[in-house]
Structure formats: C-alpha cells, structure tokens
Write a protein that holds these residues in place. Structure first.
Motif, short mmCIF file in Angstrom:
data_model
loop_
_atom_site.label_atom_id
_atom_site.label_comp_id
_atom_site.label_asym_id
_atom_site.label_seq_id
_atom_site.Cartn_x
_atom_site.Cartn_y
_atom_site.Cartn_z
N LYS A 9 0.86 -1.19 0.00
CA LYS A 9 0.00 0.00 0.00
C LYS A 9 0.89 1.24 0.00
CE LYS A 9 -3.67 2.58 0.57
NZ LYS A 9 -4.87 2.60 -0.27
N TYR A 11 0.50 5.27 -0.07
CA TYR A 11 -0.48 6.35 0.01
C TYR A 11 -0.21 7.38 -1.08
CZ TYR A 11 -2.50 4.71 4.37
OH TYR A 11 -3.17 3.97 5.30
N ALA A 17 3.44 2.48 3.06
CA ALA A 17 3.00 2.01 4.38
C ALA A 17 3.12 0.49 4.49
CB ALA A 17 1.58 2.47 4.65
N GLY A 40 2.79 0.76 9.92
CA GLY A 40 1.82 0.29 8.93
C GLY A 40 0.80 -0.71 9.47
N SER A 42 -2.06 -0.18 11.24
CA SER A 42 -3.44 0.21 10.94
C SER A 42 -3.73 0.05 9.46
CB SER A 42 -3.68 1.66 11.36
OG SER A 42 -3.55 1.80 12.75
N THR A 43 -2.74 0.41 8.64
CA THR A 43 -2.91 0.27 7.20
C THR A 43 -3.18 -1.19 6.85
OG1 THR A 43 -1.33 2.06 6.96
CG2 THR A 43 -1.84 0.79 4.98
N ARG A 46 -6.75 -2.10 7.89
CA ARG A 46 -7.74 -1.47 7.00
C ARG A 46 -7.79 -2.19 5.66
NH1 ARG A 46 -9.58 3.57 8.26
NH2 ARG A 46 -9.78 3.99 6.04
N ALA A 47 -6.63 -2.61 5.18
CA ALA A 47 -6.62 -3.36 3.92
C ALA A 47 -7.31 -4.70 4.11
CB ALA A 47 -5.18 -3.55 3.44
N ASP A 52 -9.86 -0.08 2.81
CA ASP A 52 -8.95 0.51 1.82
C ASP A 52 -8.51 -0.59 0.86
OD1 ASP A 52 -9.04 2.96 3.01
OD2 ASP A 52 -7.17 2.70 4.14
N PRO A 54 -5.61 -2.25 -1.39
CA PRO A 54 -4.16 -2.21 -1.51
C PRO A 54 -3.74 -1.75 -2.90
CG PRO A 54 -4.95 -4.47 -1.20
CD PRO A 54 -6.14 -3.59 -1.17
#
Ligand code: ATP
Ligand code: MG
Lengths: 256, 273
Positions: A9, A11, A17, A40, A42-43, A46-47, A52, A54
């Motif tokens: 991912k 941004y 991230a 990373g 939380s990223t 979320r993915a 979110d 990727p």
C-alpha cells in the motif's frame, strides 16, 4: 482462512506504508501484530477489512477476494467510534438493522451482557467512561458474529486493570465462537497473553519481519517463568529487528 | 459519621440550586421592571409628559385596544405569513445548496465563492432592484426575506456536512450501509445539531428582514403599524408593534426548538451535566 497475498500500500503522498506483506491466519487462530508507531499496522488492518484497497496484492477470505467491507469481517478501530445520537443498545445493534426485532433485541442484550454493561444499555455514549465505550464498541463488532475480527490497538488507551479485564473478556468471546482474530498492539505482555502467534513488523516500508509461535498453555499466567522467558525472547527479536532496520535502512528513511 | 456528613452535604447542595434556579432569572428582571416602574411613576408624578416615550400603562392599553379591534391580529397574521413564506423558501434553497456544496468538492469550488461574494452585500441594498424586478407587492418582500434566511441556513448546512466526522462515516461503511441508509442513519443525525442552530439563526434574520420588507411600502403587517405609528405620531402604537414582534419572534423560535428537541436528546444528555 484469511490470506494477505503480497499486499502493498502506497499512500497518494508517496508513503510506502506496506510492502509485500503476506500473512495467513487460520480459522480459530489469534494473531497478534506488534511493531513501532507508524510502521503500517493500521494500514494492514484497514486493507484486510476491505475499507482501503491495496495498491498491489490482494486479500482473500476462504478464497474470496475482499475488495470492500464484508459482512463476515468485523473491525474494531483504535477509538470506540460510537454514534453519539444512539443509546448504547442501539449502537450495539447498529449492524443488525433489517433483522427481526425480537432477534435483534436478544442478540444485543446478550452482547451487552457479555461485556458487562447491561445496566448501561439505555445510556447515551457520552455518559460512558473510556473503558465502557470501548467495551460497547467490542459488543458492536461482535454482535454480527463476524468470522474475522480485526482489532486495532483495542485496549491501548485503558488503564492496566481495565485492560486485563477486557483481555479476559476477549479471550472468553474468542473461546466461544473461535473467529479468526487479528489484534494490533504495542504491548508485548498483551501480545503474549492473547496471541497464538505474534507477527513483528518493521517500518519504512512496512513489512512483516517475522512471525513466531507462542508455546504457552492457556489460560496464561503472566507471573510464570515460562511467560517471562517468552517475553525475553520477543524483546530480543524486537531488538534485533530494530537493529537490522537501522542498519539496512537508507538515511532518508529517518528524516522527517 | 462519614456517610451522614455526606448525606447532609448532598441535601444542602440540592436545596441551594433549587432556590438559585428561581432567583437567578428573577435577578434579570430587576432592571427592566425597575425602569418600567420608574418611568410609569415619573409620568404619573408629572415629571415628564411621556408623549414621545409612552409609559408602560399606555403601551399596554394601546396593545389591548389594537387586539380588541382585531387590527393587531390582522397585521400580525400578514407579517407571519410573509415570514413563513420567505423562511420556507430560504430554508429549502439553503438546505439544498448547502448540502450540495458540503458534499461535493467540485460544486463547492464552483458555487461557494459566488455565494460568499453575494453574502458580503448588505441584503437591504437589493431592495430597489427587487422593487424594479418584482414590483412593490408580496413577491419582492418574500424574496428579500428568503435571501436573509438563505445565507445562515446555507452556511450552517454546508459547514455541518463538511465537518461530519470521516471516522463515523467509516463505521457506516464497515456495516455496508447503502447510499440512502448512510444519509439517513449517519449523515442526517450528524448534521442535526448544527442544522437546528442554522434554522434558528435563519428565522431570526427572517424577522429582521420582514421589517425591512414592510418598510418598503406595505398597507398591512406589523411593519406597517410601525411606519403608520411614526407618520401619525403614535409612539405607543410603535412600541406595541415592537412588543408583538418580540412575542412572535420568541414564539416561532420556541416552536423550532421544541420540534427539534426529540432529535437532539443525545445532546441534552451532554448539556445537562
Ligand atoms: N491516510 C494516509 N495518507 C497518507 N499517509 C498515511 C495515511 N495513513 C497513514 N499514513 C502513513 O503510513 C504509515 C503507516 O501508518 P499506520 O497508521 O498504518 O501506522 P501504525 O503502525 O498503525 O501506527 P500507530 O502504531 O502509531 O497507530 C505512516 O508513516 C503514516 O504516516
Ligand atoms: Mg495505528
């Protein structure tokens, strides 16, 4: 089985991230992710939740690609994120709208009781303490009975006592339904109390540095020698991860 | 020992605010009531003839006379209708345009600068143009009021939509709400408090602009009572009309506030603490 298949991912501002993150979490497993701030985590959650998408790679749940929030996946954010205009019971039942009233009431009452807040069911979120709000959020995430539950530092803002209490709650709930559980934390003890496995992340770019098994029987005793030994093991691993990271990483990664 | 001490303390604390709750608003009445009584006495004692500033008793009797003949009600209803029509128009357009510019970045960049420019114009400055365009009768009055109402509602709605917490919207996404469900279950309740405030601000401006509108030539309405009182040298009638404005303004504001109250109970719970 939840699979992250070479997920990257980046941004829009260019921050990498996540890079090439692969993970597999089997049904009934409790994977804990630890790593420094901004690496990373939380990223990654979320993915995994489909919130979110990727930049590269994919997320699969039992072979199905997850590209948007899915009813079988629940996520608990770092903050409670309760809806202030709904009473506690209605917050918990938020994901159940459209189901028969009786079923909804029953499941909500059960979930609220499970987190020990029955007497707060008719209260507004603003009248709750931080720990109570977080428990409501846990109930809200669990009431839809997701087969995957992603928890982003769920207890980090709580005092040690409430935290231990909620960890026990969580383990009980996990014991009952055996969902796939992925939990992010900064706290090594928490990782060792909860995790079947622990994934250690490094940053810039965010990667999984390694995954270790936690060979401790449940219920786990924080005061046992074996627990201490595991703690030292994880600390050592974190230390060497940090060193390798400092050694390998080009200078500009540390400029702000 | 400890317990009984606390119980007494708690009771004492309870009693005090109860008394204070009655006394505190009463404190605010001392100055206006005192002034009114003093003025009444001054006129009664012949210290002033009270021709330009009529004493409270004259104002009251003028008010009662106007009400008895039905004059007051007739004018009040005309004014109320104008405010209602202008307020309705202003609210509908303010809400729509505010929601659109709050929701869409493109529309915001497209429309908002123009509206902000127009907002800088004192709305009364439009009056001559409106009279040319829409004539001297109802149309131009209602449009002027609508413009007064439009801006606070527009700004309030746009600001409210813009400031809806993205984190709360994500909760809606996690539970896979459809577009309409997202609006109904997340966006509407989230903007409600700011919306009610903007409605009340808009209503206040609506009452302000109805006076301006009725000054620009009217044969009916509370604003007419004002100009009529001025031309015929009847200050008591002017003050009676002002009192009527105050009562109606307060009443309509109260109606909005109480109609919105059930939707804002969650905020009350916070305010009460
Ligand atoms: N929406 C975003 N836009 C741009 N960059 C972002 C965004 N969210 C996070 N980042 C960046 O991506 C990196 C990873 O962020 P992330 O929130 O995943 O970290 P984290 O491991 O959860 O940290 P923490 O433990 O502090 O919560 C950070 O360098 C952060 O600055
Ligand atoms: Mg985070």
């Amino acid at each position: 089985m939840l699979v992250l298949d070479r997920v990257s991912k980046t941004y829009p501002n260019g921050v990498r991230a996540l890079e090439d993150v692969s993970l597999q979490v089997a049904a009934g497993e409790l994977l804990v992710i630890i790593g420094g701030s901004g690496c990373g985590k939380s990223t990654l959650l979320r993915a995994a939740s489909g919130l979110d998408t990727p930049t590269q790679g994919r997320v699969l749940l039992d072979g199905i690609t997850i590209a948007a929030p899915h009813e079988r996946i629940g996520i608990l954010f770092q903050e409670p994120r309760l809806l202030p205009w709904l009473r506690v019971a209605d917050n918990v039942g938020f994901g159940l709208e459209g189901r028969p009233r009786a079923e909804r009431d029953k499941r909500v009452a059960f979930a609220i009781e499970r987190v020990g807040l029955t007497e707060k069911a008719r209260v507004w979120p603003r009248e709750l303490s931080g720990g109570q709000a977080q428990r409501v959020a846990i109930a809200r995430a669990l009431v839809t009975r997701p087969s995957v539950l992603l928890l982003d530092e769920p207890f980090s803002a709580l005092d040690a006592f409430t935290r231990a209490e909620l960890q026990d709650h969580l383990l009980d709930l996990w014991d009952e339904a055996r969902p796939i559980l992925v939990l992010v934390t900064h706290d090594i003890e928490e990782a060792l109390v909860l995790g079947s496995r622990i994934a250690i992340m490094r940053s810039h770019p965010g990667r999984i540095a390694g995954v270790i098994d936690v060979p401790l029987p449940r219920p786990r005793d924080r005061l046992s020698a074996a627990f201490d030994e595991q703690k030292r093991r994880v600390l050592k691993l974190l230390d060497s991860t940090l060193k390798r990271q400092a050694h390998k990483a080009p200078l500009h990664d540390f400029q702000i | 020992m400890m317990i009984s001490f606390q119980a007494v303390g708690a009771q004492g604390e309870l009693r005090k605010p109860a008394l204070a709750r009655i006394l505190r608003p009463a404190l605010g009445l001392i100055v206006p009531v005192g002034l009114a009584v003093a003025w009444e006495l001054a006129v009664k004692l012949g210290l002033s003839n009270g021709r330009l500033v009529p004493p409270p008793s004259i104002i009251l009797s003028t008010f009662a006379d106007l009400a008895a003949t039905g004059e007051l009600q007739r004018h009040a209803i005309v004014t109320l209708m104008r405010v209602a029509a202008g307020f309705g128009l202003g609210v509908v357009f303010g809400t729509l345009v505010g929601a659109i510019t709050g929701y869409s970045g493109l529309m915001h960049r497209l429309i908002d600068p123009t509206l902000q420019g127009l907002r800088a114009i004192p709305s009364i400055a439009w009056v001559p143009l409106f009279i040319l365009w829409f004539g001297i009768f109802e149309k131009s009055k209602i449009i002027l009021i609508a413009i007064g109402v439009f801006f606070p509602v527009y700004l309030g709605v746009m600001g409210a939509v813009l400031s809806v917490d993205r984190k709360i919207v994500e909760v809606g996404r996690v539970f896979r709400l459809s577009g309409p469900a997202m609006v109904r279950r997340i966006l509407l309740p989230a903007v409600m408090p700011a919306y009610v405030i903007s409605l009340r601000a808009g209503l206040g401006l609506g009452w302000m602009f109805v006076v301006a509108a009725e000054f620009m030539g009217a044969s009916e309405g509370l604003g007419f009572l004002l100009t009529d009182g001025q031309q015929l040298g009847k200050p008591a009638q002017i003050v009676a009309a002002i009192v009527a404005f105050a009562l109606l303004g307060k009443l309509t504001d109260w109606i909005i506030a109480s109609a919105a109250a059930p939707f804002l109970r969650w905020e009350d719970a916070f305010a009460r603490r």
